[in-house]
Every structure is written in C-alpha cells, then in structure tokens.
Design a protein around this motif. Sequence first.
Motif, PDB file in Angstrom:
ATOM      1  N   VAL A  62      38.831  50.624  39.945  1.00  0.00           N
ATOM      2  CA  VAL A  62      39.833  49.666  40.423  1.00  0.00           C
ATOM      3  C   VAL A  62      40.561  49.063  39.225  1.00  0.00           C
ATOM      4  O   VAL A  62      39.971  48.878  38.151  1.00  0.00           O
ATOM      5  CB  VAL A  62      39.205  48.549  41.286  1.00  0.00           C
ATOM      6  CG1 VAL A  62      38.576  49.136  42.525  1.00  0.00           C
ATOM      7  CG2 VAL A  62      38.182  47.751  40.494  1.00  0.00           C
ATOM      8  N   THR A  63      41.841  48.783  39.418  1.00  0.00           N
ATOM      9  CA  THR A  63      42.658  48.202  38.354  1.00  0.00           C
ATOM     10  C   THR A  63      42.650  46.684  38.465  1.00  0.00           C
ATOM     11  O   THR A  63      42.984  46.124  39.514  1.00  0.00           O
ATOM     12  CB  THR A  63      44.102  48.720  38.446  1.00  0.00           C
ATOM     13  OG1 THR A  63      44.102  50.136  38.250  1.00  0.00           O
ATOM     14  CG2 THR A  63      44.977  48.076  37.379  1.00  0.00           C
ATOM     15  N   LEU A  64      42.264  46.018  37.375  1.00  0.00           N
ATOM     16  CA  LEU A  64      42.275  44.559  37.309  1.00  0.00           C
ATOM     17  C   LEU A  64      43.177  44.117  36.162  1.00  0.00           C
ATOM     18  O   LEU A  64      43.385  44.864  35.198  1.00  0.00           O
ATOM     19  CB  LEU A  64      40.865  44.003  37.085  1.00  0.00           C
ATOM     20  CG  LEU A  64      39.824  44.300  38.155  1.00  0.00           C
ATOM     21  CD1 LEU A  64      38.481  43.675  37.757  1.00  0.00           C
ATOM     22  CD2 LEU A  64      40.261  43.783  39.516  1.00  0.00           C
ATOM     23  N   VAL A  65      43.682  42.903  36.276  1.00  0.00           N
ATOM     24  CA  VAL A  65      44.488  42.315  35.212  1.00  0.00           C
ATOM     25  C   VAL A  65      43.786  41.072  34.680  1.00  0.00           C
ATOM     26  O   VAL A  65      43.116  40.352  35.426  1.00  0.00           O
ATOM     27  CB  VAL A  65      45.918  41.967  35.695  1.00  0.00           C
ATOM     28  CG1 VAL A  65      46.645  43.218  36.142  1.00  0.00           C
ATOM     29  CG2 VAL A  65      45.885  40.942  36.828  1.00  0.00           C
ATOM     30  N   HIS A  66      43.924  40.848  33.377  1.00  0.00           N
ATOM     31  CA  HIS A  66      43.386  39.643  32.744  1.00  0.00           C
ATOM     32  C   HIS A  66      44.579  38.743  32.487  1.00  0.00           C
ATOM     33  O   HIS A  66      45.442  39.058  31.661  1.00  0.00           O
ATOM     34  CB  HIS A  66      42.686  40.025  31.440  1.00  0.00           C
ATOM     35  CG  HIS A  66      41.624  39.066  31.023  1.00  0.00           C
ATOM     36  ND1 HIS A  66      41.406  38.721  29.707  1.00  0.00           N
ATOM     37  CD2 HIS A  66      40.705  38.375  31.744  1.00  0.00           C
ATOM     38  CE1 HIS A  66      40.401  37.872  29.638  1.00  0.00           C
ATOM     39  NE2 HIS A  66      39.963  37.633  30.853  1.00  0.00           N
ATOM     40  N   GLN A  67      44.659  37.633  33.213  1.00  0.00           N
ATOM     41  CA  GLN A  67      45.873  36.823  33.251  1.00  0.00           C
ATOM     42  C   GLN A  67      45.546  35.357  33.040  1.00  0.00           C
ATOM     43  O   GLN A  67      44.560  34.840  33.574  1.00  0.00           O
ATOM     44  CB  GLN A  67      46.564  37.022  34.601  1.00  0.00           C
ATOM     45  CG  GLN A  67      47.829  36.215  34.792  1.00  0.00           C
ATOM     46  CD  GLN A  67      48.609  36.671  36.011  1.00  0.00           C
ATOM     47  OE1 GLN A  67      48.635  37.844  36.346  1.00  0.00           O
ATOM     48  NE2 GLN A  67      49.252  35.742  36.688  1.00  0.00           N
ATOM     49  N   TYR A  68      46.385  34.659  32.268  1.00  0.00           N
ATOM     50  CA  TYR A  68      46.193  33.229  32.039  1.00  0.00           C
ATOM     51  C   TYR A  68      46.539  32.437  33.292  1.00  0.00           C
ATOM     52  O   TYR A  68      47.606  32.631  33.896  1.00  0.00           O
ATOM     53  CB  TYR A  68      47.060  32.745  30.878  1.00  0.00           C
ATOM     54  CG  TYR A  68      46.914  31.262  30.618  1.00  0.00           C
ATOM     55  CD1 TYR A  68      45.749  30.761  30.038  1.00  0.00           C
ATOM     56  CD2 TYR A  68      47.921  30.365  30.964  1.00  0.00           C
ATOM     57  CE1 TYR A  68      45.590  29.398  29.807  1.00  0.00           C
ATOM     58  CE2 TYR A  68      47.782  29.007  30.731  1.00  0.00           C
ATOM     59  CZ  TYR A  68      46.611  28.525  30.155  1.00  0.00           C
ATOM     60  OH  TYR A  68      46.455  27.174  29.934  1.00  0.00           O
ATOM     61  N   ARG A  69      45.639  31.550  33.681  1.00  0.00           N
ATOM     62  CA  ARG A  69      45.855  30.660  34.827  1.00  0.00           C
ATOM     63  C   ARG A  69      45.737  29.220  34.343  1.00  0.00           C
ATOM     64  O   ARG A  69      44.641  28.750  34.020  1.00  0.00           O
ATOM     65  CB  ARG A  69      44.837  30.952  35.936  1.00  0.00           C
ATOM     66  CG  ARG A  69      45.009  32.321  36.594  1.00  0.00           C
ATOM     67  CD  ARG A  69      46.382  32.480  37.205  1.00  0.00           C
ATOM     68  NE  ARG A  69      46.476  33.643  38.087  1.00  0.00           N
ATOM     69  CZ  ARG A  69      47.600  34.041  38.663  1.00  0.00           C
ATOM     70  NH1 ARG A  69      48.734  33.369  38.427  1.00  0.00           N
ATOM     71  NH2 ARG A  69      47.614  35.088  39.456  1.00  0.00           N
ATOM     72  N   HIS A  70      46.864  28.536  34.315  1.00  0.00           N
ATOM     73  CA  HIS A  70      46.907  27.215  33.692  1.00  0.00           C
ATOM     74  C   HIS A  70      46.052  26.188  34.433  1.00  0.00           C
ATOM     75  O   HIS A  70      45.499  25.268  33.803  1.00  0.00           O
ATOM     76  CB  HIS A  70      48.355  26.729  33.598  1.00  0.00           C
ATOM     77  CG  HIS A  70      48.516  25.516  32.740  1.00  0.00           C
ATOM     78  ND1 HIS A  70      48.248  25.518  31.375  1.00  0.00           N
ATOM     79  CD2 HIS A  70      48.873  24.236  33.054  1.00  0.00           C
ATOM     80  CE1 HIS A  70      48.451  24.306  30.892  1.00  0.00           C
ATOM     81  NE2 HIS A  70      48.826  23.515  31.879  1.00  0.00           N
ATOM     82  N   ALA A  71      45.932  26.320  35.746  1.00  0.00           N
ATOM     83  CA  ALA A  71      45.128  25.347  36.504  1.00  0.00           C
ATOM     84  C   ALA A  71      43.678  25.332  36.037  1.00  0.00           C
ATOM     85  O   ALA A  71      43.027  24.275  36.028  1.00  0.00           O
ATOM     86  CB  ALA A  71      45.193  25.658  37.995  1.00  0.00           C
ATOM     87  N   LEU A  72      43.151  26.474  35.640  1.00  0.00           N
ATOM     88  CA  LEU A  72      41.780  26.544  35.118  1.00  0.00           C
ATOM     89  C   LEU A  72      41.744  26.562  33.593  1.00  0.00           C
ATOM     90  O   LEU A  72      40.669  26.467  32.990  1.00  0.00           O
ATOM     91  CB  LEU A  72      41.059  27.778  35.662  1.00  0.00           C
ATOM     92  CG  LEU A  72      40.795  27.807  37.169  1.00  0.00           C
ATOM     93  CD1 LEU A  72      39.863  28.970  37.508  1.00  0.00           C
ATOM     94  CD2 LEU A  72      40.206  26.499  37.671  1.00  0.00           C
ATOM     95  N   VAL A 170      36.403  35.008  39.714  1.00  0.00           N
ATOM     96  CA  VAL A 170      36.298  33.842  40.596  1.00  0.00           C
ATOM     97  C   VAL A 170      37.510  33.665  41.505  1.00  0.00           C
ATOM     98  O   VAL A 170      37.466  32.848  42.441  1.00  0.00           O
ATOM     99  CB  VAL A 170      36.075  32.541  39.785  1.00  0.00           C
ATOM    100  CG1 VAL A 170      34.755  32.607  39.026  1.00  0.00           C
ATOM    101  CG2 VAL A 170      37.236  32.291  38.811  1.00  0.00           C
ATOM    102  N   ASN A 171      38.609  34.378  41.235  1.00  0.00           N
ATOM    103  CA  ASN A 171      39.787  34.286  42.093  1.00  0.00           C
ATOM    104  C   ASN A 171      39.403  34.686  43.520  1.00  0.00           C
ATOM    105  O   ASN A 171      38.827  35.764  43.746  1.00  0.00           O
ATOM    106  CB  ASN A 171      40.872  35.204  41.533  1.00  0.00           C
ATOM    107  CG  ASN A 171      42.072  35.322  42.428  1.00  0.00           C
ATOM    108  OD1 ASN A 171      42.029  36.058  43.401  1.00  0.00           O
ATOM    109  ND2 ASN A 171      43.135  34.622  42.096  1.00  0.00           N
ATOM    110  N   ALA A 172      39.730  33.853  44.505  1.00  0.00           N
ATOM    111  CA  ALA A 172      39.210  34.038  45.864  1.00  0.00           C
ATOM    112  C   ALA A 172      39.629  35.363  46.488  1.00  0.00           C
ATOM    113  O   ALA A 172      38.801  36.072  47.082  1.00  0.00           O
ATOM    114  CB  ALA A 172      39.663  32.878  46.752  1.00  0.00           C
ATOM    115  N   SER A 173      40.912  35.718  46.386  1.00  0.00           N
ATOM    116  CA  SER A 173      41.368  36.955  47.003  1.00  0.00           C
ATOM    117  C   SER A 173      40.793  38.170  46.289  1.00  0.00           C
ATOM    118  O   SER A 173      40.533  39.215  46.904  1.00  0.00           O
ATOM    119  CB  SER A 173      42.894  37.017  47.045  1.00  0.00           C
ATOM    120  OG  SER A 173      43.439  36.848  45.755  1.00  0.00           O
ATOM    121  N   SER A 174      40.553  38.062  44.981  1.00  0.00           N
ATOM    122  CA  SER A 174      39.940  39.157  44.240  1.00  0.00           C
ATOM    123  C   SER A 174      38.478  39.330  44.644  1.00  0.00           C
ATOM    124  O   SER A 174      38.004  40.457  44.829  1.00  0.00           O
ATOM    125  CB  SER A 174      40.046  38.901  42.732  1.00  0.00           C
ATOM    126  OG  SER A 174      41.388  38.824  42.325  1.00  0.00           O
TER     127      SER A 174
END
Length: 210
Positions: A62-72, A170-174
């Motif tokens: 599966v393809t995943l992305v490592h992305q900055y999330r400012h809220a966390l 930890v992303n809910a949809s992921s």
Amino acid sequence: MTSSGAARHDFRTVSSEDVHVGKILALRVDEVEMPGGGTAKREIVEHTGAVAVVAVDEQGRVTLVHQYRHALGRHLWELPAGLLDHEGEPPVVGARRELAEEVGLAAEHWHVLVDVAASPGFTDEVVRVFLARELSEVDRDVQGEEEADLEVHRFDIAEAVRMVLSGEIVNASSVAGLLAAREVIEGRVEPRPADAPFRDKPTRFIARKK
C-alpha cells in the motif's frame, strides 16, 4: 434505553449563529431542543468532507505519504487523501484526482471500503475511503508547498496494519481504511461498489459557496 416502539425525540434546531466561515470549514453554534423540554447549544464545525485511497499494488503493498500536520505539530503516515471541494463531483472522481496529484498513480479498479465520521460530536466531516487496484504510474501534478514536502513510500499491508496497531499511524481514515483493506485483501469481506450511496456526505459547507 429507548424501547423498540417508543418515538424518538426530534432534536430540532431553533436558532443558528455563524462564528467563523473559512476556506475549508465553518463554525456555527446551534440551539437545539432537548428531550427534557429545554434547549442546549451545540458547536458544530462544518467541513467539505474528504476522500482517501488505499492503493494496493500487485505485490500487496500500500502507498502511504508522510505529511506534516500542523494541528499535531509533526509528520504523520497517512493514506493519499484530499478534500471533496468540487460541488457535484462524484467522490470516486475526487479520489482519482488526489491519487494522481499526491503520489502519481492511477487505478483501473475502485471500490468503497469505509466511511469515517471524523468526530460526530462536533463536526460533520466524513471521509470516504476507497480501495484502488491495478495501479499504473502517471505524472504527478504537485499542487502546493505542502505536497512538495510529501514523502511517499510503499509498505506491505501487514506492515501497515502493524503500524496502525503500534500507534505509528493515527489518522482516523487511514486506520480504518487499512484495517478494512486487509479484510478485503484476505478475502473475508466484499467491498462496496465505487458509486455506493454516501448517506453522510457533508453538504452544508459546500452549499455556502453557491
């Protein structure tokens, strides 16, 4: 506990006030009739809704992305995803666009895995997660500085599920999408058609743009 024959209370909204209207969300305060006869205020975040994609290749990766999330305040491993911000666009079309833009992939076969209500106690955001198979590479159209910062990697589905259960994802949809995808890949359940009804697709924020 409500008995099977009892009528349910109609939580009617008697007033509503906008607190903030932004680019991708709005905050309103509703006054709602409660079962005891009084009213209560509920703060609601309206959202465009979103799509996410579990893209599985022939090797079961599966393809995943490592992305900055400012809220966390940190980078997260997530599925390729994006907003449903094109009025009238079928969710699967948005999913195809996001898969190409974020990770440079197209897919021949699409199915619905799950619909995830992000936090229904205060927001109407719901994410539809698709399963995409029979992948091919396409030109990636980077849309902005955040997407230019993305790290893209393929993981075996077993490793991705391990990352979910260890708290690395930890992303809910992921989380929901990867667990559901494993059930489909291993033949325990059948996914829904790509155009399956989307009962809880958010509509109120998009309607503000009309």
